[in-house]
Design a protein around this motif. Sequence first.
Motif, PDB file in Angstrom:
ATOM      1  N   GLY A 262      -6.989  18.592  17.591  1.00 48.69           N
ATOM      2  CA  GLY A 262      -7.113  17.704  18.749  1.00 48.69           C
ATOM      3  C   GLY A 262      -7.679  16.340  18.379  1.00 48.69           C
ATOM      4  O   GLY A 262      -7.922  15.504  19.245  1.00 48.69           O
ATOM      5  N   ILE A 263      -7.881  16.082  17.086  1.00 47.94           N
ATOM      6  CA  ILE A 263      -8.422  14.776  16.658  1.00 47.94           C
ATOM      7  C   ILE A 263      -7.247  13.834  16.367  1.00 47.94           C
ATOM      8  O   ILE A 263      -6.297  14.225  15.675  1.00 47.94           O
ATOM      9  N   GLU A 264      -7.359  12.624  16.879  1.00 49.90           N
ATOM     10  CA  GLU A 264      -6.283  11.656  16.636  1.00 49.90           C
ATOM     11  C   GLU A 264      -6.136  11.427  15.124  1.00 49.90           C
ATOM     12  O   GLU A 264      -7.119  11.143  14.432  1.00 49.90           O
ATOM     13  N   THR A 265      -4.920  11.562  14.662  1.00 50.62           N
ATOM     14  CA  THR A 265      -4.684  11.498  13.206  1.00 50.62           C
ATOM     15  C   THR A 265      -3.567  10.498  12.916  1.00 50.62           C
ATOM     16  O   THR A 265      -2.501  10.571  13.529  1.00 50.62           O
ATOM     17  N   ARG A 266      -3.822   9.579  12.016  1.00 53.99           N
ATOM     18  CA  ARG A 266      -2.835   8.542  11.672  1.00 53.99           C
ATOM     19  C   ARG A 266      -2.446   8.637  10.200  1.00 53.99           C
ATOM     20  O   ARG A 266      -3.187   9.177   9.390  1.00 53.99           O
ATOM     21  N   VAL A 267      -1.291   8.052   9.917  1.00 53.17           N
ATOM     22  CA  VAL A 267      -0.718   8.151   8.561  1.00 53.17           C
ATOM     23  C   VAL A 267      -0.573   6.771   7.923  1.00 53.17           C
ATOM     24  O   VAL A 267      -0.156   5.832   8.582  1.00 53.17           O
ATOM     25  N   THR A 268      -0.938   6.673   6.661  1.00 57.65           N
ATOM     26  CA  THR A 268      -0.622   5.477   5.863  1.00 57.65           C
ATOM     27  C   THR A 268       0.059   5.957   4.586  1.00 57.65           C
ATOM     28  O   THR A 268      -0.513   6.759   3.845  1.00 57.65           O
ATOM     29  N   ILE A 269       1.286   5.488   4.356  1.00 55.40           N
ATOM     30  CA  ILE A 269       1.988   5.833   3.107  1.00 55.40           C
ATOM     31  C   ILE A 269       1.951   4.597   2.205  1.00 55.40           C
ATOM     32  O   ILE A 269       2.525   3.567   2.552  1.00 55.40           O
ATOM     33  N   LEU A 270       1.254   4.701   1.083  1.00 54.26           N
ATOM     34  CA  LEU A 270       1.094   3.507   0.244  1.00 54.26           C
ATOM     35  C   LEU A 270       2.366   3.171  -0.533  1.00 54.26           C
ATOM     36  O   LEU A 270       2.609   2.023  -0.863  1.00 54.26           O
ATOM     37  N   GLY A 271       3.176   4.150  -0.830  1.00 57.01           N
ATOM     38  CA  GLY A 271       4.513   3.921  -1.397  1.00 57.01           C
ATOM     39  C   GLY A 271       4.545   2.980  -2.593  1.00 57.01           C
ATOM     40  O   GLY A 271       3.662   3.029  -3.463  1.00 57.01           O
ATOM     41  N   HIS A 272       5.533   2.116  -2.614  1.00 59.67           N
ATOM     42  CA  HIS A 272       5.779   1.287  -3.797  1.00 59.67           C
ATOM     43  C   HIS A 272       4.770   0.163  -3.993  1.00 59.67           C
ATOM     44  O   HIS A 272       4.783  -0.482  -5.049  1.00 59.67           O
ATOM     45  N   VAL A 273       3.888  -0.041  -3.010  1.00 57.05           N
ATOM     46  CA  VAL A 273       2.796  -0.999  -3.211  1.00 57.05           C
ATOM     47  C   VAL A 273       2.002  -0.600  -4.455  1.00 57.05           C
ATOM     48  O   VAL A 273       1.504  -1.439  -5.204  1.00 57.05           O
ATOM     49  N   GLN A 274       1.926   0.719  -4.692  1.00 60.46           N
ATOM     50  CA  GLN A 274       1.158   1.240  -5.842  1.00 60.46           C
ATOM     51  C   GLN A 274       1.761   0.832  -7.180  1.00 60.46           C
ATOM     52  O   GLN A 274       1.112   0.884  -8.213  1.00 60.46           O
ATOM     53  N   ARG A 275       3.039   0.505  -7.177  1.00 62.20           N
ATOM     54  CA  ARG A 275       3.721   0.184  -8.438  1.00 62.20           C
ATOM     55  C   ARG A 275       3.964  -1.312  -8.602  1.00 62.20           C
ATOM     56  O   ARG A 275       4.425  -1.742  -9.653  1.00 62.20           O
ATOM     57  N   GLY A 276       3.684  -2.081  -7.541  1.00 60.94           N
ATOM     58  CA  GLY A 276       4.042  -3.495  -7.590  1.00 60.94           C
ATOM     59  C   GLY A 276       2.915  -4.372  -8.109  1.00 60.94           C
ATOM     60  O   GLY A 276       1.762  -3.942  -8.198  1.00 60.94           O
ATOM     61  N   GLY A 277       3.266  -5.593  -8.467  1.00 59.69           N
ATOM     62  CA  GLY A 277       2.261  -6.598  -8.815  1.00 59.69           C
ATOM     63  C   GLY A 277       1.729  -6.487 -10.226  1.00 59.69           C
ATOM     64  O   GLY A 277       2.227  -5.736 -11.061  1.00 59.69           O
ATOM     65  N   SER A 278       0.690  -7.261 -10.435  1.00 64.44           N
ATOM     66  CA  SER A 278       0.138  -7.458 -11.774  1.00 64.44           C
ATOM     67  C   SER A 278      -0.671  -6.250 -12.255  1.00 64.44           C
ATOM     68  O   SER A 278      -1.412  -5.656 -11.487  1.00 64.44           O
ATOM     69  N   PRO A 279      -0.529  -5.884 -13.537  1.00 63.53           N
ATOM     70  CA  PRO A 279      -1.352  -4.785 -14.063  1.00 63.53           C
ATOM     71  C   PRO A 279      -2.817  -5.189 -14.190  1.00 63.53           C
ATOM     72  O   PRO A 279      -3.115  -6.367 -14.380  1.00 63.53           O
ATOM     73  N   THR A 280      -3.699  -4.192 -14.120  1.00 61.18           N
ATOM     74  CA  THR A 280      -5.127  -4.457 -14.371  1.00 61.18           C
ATOM     75  C   THR A 280      -5.309  -4.861 -15.834  1.00 61.18           C
ATOM     76  O   THR A 280      -4.425  -4.626 -16.672  1.00 61.18           O
ATOM     77  N   ALA A 281      -6.489  -5.400 -16.137  1.00 61.87           N
ATOM     78  CA  ALA A 281      -6.793  -5.777 -17.530  1.00 61.87           C
ATOM     79  C   ALA A 281      -6.662  -4.542 -18.428  1.00 61.87           C
ATOM     80  O   ALA A 281      -6.118  -4.613 -19.533  1.00 61.87           O
ATOM     81  N   PHE A 282      -7.152  -3.401 -17.928  1.00 63.76           N
ATOM     82  CA  PHE A 282      -7.092  -2.174 -18.733  1.00 63.76           C
ATOM     83  C   PHE A 282      -5.641  -1.839 -19.081  1.00 63.76           C
ATOM     84  O   PHE A 282      -5.308  -1.537 -20.235  1.00 63.76           O
ATOM     85  N   ASP A 283      -4.754  -1.892 -18.088  1.00 62.07           N
ATOM     86  CA  ASP A 283      -3.347  -1.554 -18.347  1.00 62.07           C
ATOM     87  C   ASP A 283      -2.664  -2.577 -19.249  1.00 62.07           C
ATOM     88  O   ASP A 283      -1.793  -2.230 -20.048  1.00 62.07           O
ATOM     89  N   ARG A 284      -3.050  -3.844 -19.129  1.00 64.00           N
ATOM     90  CA  ARG A 284      -2.458  -4.867 -20.019  1.00 64.00           C
ATOM     91  C   ARG A 284      -2.809  -4.568 -21.470  1.00 64.00           C
ATOM     92  O   ARG A 284      -1.978  -4.702 -22.364  1.00 64.00           O
ATOM     93  N   VAL A 285      -4.049  -4.154 -21.673  1.00 67.25           N
ATOM     94  CA  VAL A 285      -4.488  -3.867 -23.053  1.00 67.25           C
ATOM     95  C   VAL A 285      -3.771  -2.624 -23.577  1.00 67.25           C
ATOM     96  O   VAL A 285      -3.237  -2.626 -24.697  1.00 67.25           O
ATOM     97  N   LEU A 286      -3.741  -1.571 -22.763  1.00 69.66           N
ATOM     98  CA  LEU A 286      -3.090  -0.329 -23.214  1.00 69.66           C
ATOM     99  C   LEU A 286      -1.604  -0.563 -23.496  1.00 69.66           C
ATOM    100  O   LEU A 286      -1.068  -0.124 -24.525  1.00 69.66           O
ATOM    101  N   ALA A 287      -0.943  -1.274 -22.595  1.00 70.23           N
ATOM    102  CA  ALA A 287       0.490  -1.549 -22.768  1.00 70.23           C
ATOM    103  C   ALA A 287       0.728  -2.378 -24.028  1.00 70.23           C
ATOM    104  O   ALA A 287       1.686  -2.140 -24.780  1.00 70.23           O
ATOM    105  N   THR A 288      -0.140  -3.341 -24.282  1.00 74.12           N
ATOM    106  CA  THR A 288       0.001  -4.179 -25.480  1.00 74.12           C
ATOM    107  C   THR A 288      -0.187  -3.331 -26.743  1.00 74.12           C
ATOM    108  O   THR A 288       0.567  -3.460 -27.718  1.00 74.12           O
ATOM    109  N   ARG A 289      -1.172  -2.441 -26.700  1.00 78.45           N
ATOM    110  CA  ARG A 289      -1.390  -1.562 -27.873  1.00 78.45           C
ATOM    111  C   ARG A 289      -0.163  -0.673 -28.108  1.00 78.45           C
ATOM    112  O   ARG A 289       0.272  -0.474 -29.235  1.00 78.45           O
ATOM    113  N   PHE A 290       0.395  -0.124 -27.038  1.00 73.80           N
ATOM    114  CA  PHE A 290       1.575   0.744 -27.175  1.00 73.80           C
ATOM    115  C   PHE A 290       2.787  -0.042 -27.710  1.00 73.80           C
ATOM    116  O   PHE A 290       3.533   0.444 -28.555  1.00 73.80           O
ATOM    117  N   GLY A 291       2.985  -1.240 -27.192  1.00 72.56           N
ATOM    118  CA  GLY A 291       4.137  -2.044 -27.639  1.00 72.56           C
ATOM    119  C   GLY A 291       4.030  -2.365 -29.124  1.00 72.56           C
ATOM    120  O   GLY A 291       5.008  -2.247 -29.877  1.00 72.56           O
TER     121      GLY A 291
END
Length: 344
Positions: A262-291
């Motif tokens: 009986g509690i009002e319940t709402r939904v948020t689907i984050l979807g492709h927002v999670q994959r878009g935009g600039s990588p964090t500094a951590f991911d830039r470093v890891l990706a550079t090391r892998f490349g």
Amino acid sequence: MRIGVLTSGGDCPGLNAVIRALVRVVERTHGGSVVGFRNAWQGVLEDDWEVLDVARCRGILPRGGTIIGTSRVQPYARDDGVELVRRSMERHSLDGFVVIGGEGSLSCAADLVVDGVPCIGVPKTIDNDVVGTELTFGFDTAVSICTSAIDRLHTTAEAHDRVMVVEVMGRKVGHIALRAGIAGGATMVLVPEVPFDIDEVAGALRRRHDGVSFASIVVVAEGAVPVPGTLEVPEYRTDEFGHQRLGGISHLLAAEIEERTGIETRVTILGHVQRGGSPTAFDRVLATRFGAAAADAAAAGSWGTMVGLAADRVVEVPLAEVARRRRPVDLHLYERVARPFFAS
Ligand code: F6P
């Protein structure tokens, strides 16, 4: 040395950082060259490509997406696929391919190696479920995006005494849900590895809201499943890798929660927002090391391997050990840190 590179499967922040590092190290350290195939294996099958050099890769480090495009096309989906890949190698005088992909794309690369096509894998996915590496780039960025979304949802949920169901990506594993749920102080985290009991979920929320006004955040991975026989889940479509196209479990969950509590319940689907935009500094470093490591692996002739992270060092692991496997969440972490918070 001349190598082909492709980005395959769902995109993920950091792909361009891998390409940039690969091109730089191939060109500057090993005196070789790189051909970029557009839209993953589709570019190889249809001979759609461009030369990737240092000049072409300037300025791409912080950019999301991939400058060479991606798709879920794979050679084994057509009869002449492997033959076309071999012909492409000959046409471009390639030593082999660097395949930047997730579990499906890396499994395909492992099969191609068996069929005589030299490949080196670079693990990529926001899901962080590739075995043979402690982390994939893109994951840190996705968790950061989800955490800040959860922070925002807390304040609006509190203002209205609502339950907020937040759906995040994670087809077969709940790494994003677990990390972002812990970081965001979620009330509950539901992951694919641990089927949820809707009665337990609703009961815990009811007790939490009983008599007091409260807000709750339920973080659910898109691939979360109910205990068999308790709730009916819709059928999903699949792609060429046999992956389901998910999304929407949160609506089912929210409707059940609202009906049972009986509690009002709402939904948020984050979807492709999670994959878009600039990588964090951590991911830039890891990706550079892998490349950079993929370029060195190609120069050393380490075909049939994937670069990965182990104890913060970049290592090479056999692609055959990576194929068709997924790394689940640490259940100890889930039981220890996420479960006790259920409705407390
Ligand atoms: O594999 C990465 C991923 O982001 C999954 O979490 C998600 O299920 C899937 O890709 C979505 O892919 P698409 O963008 O093709 O729908």
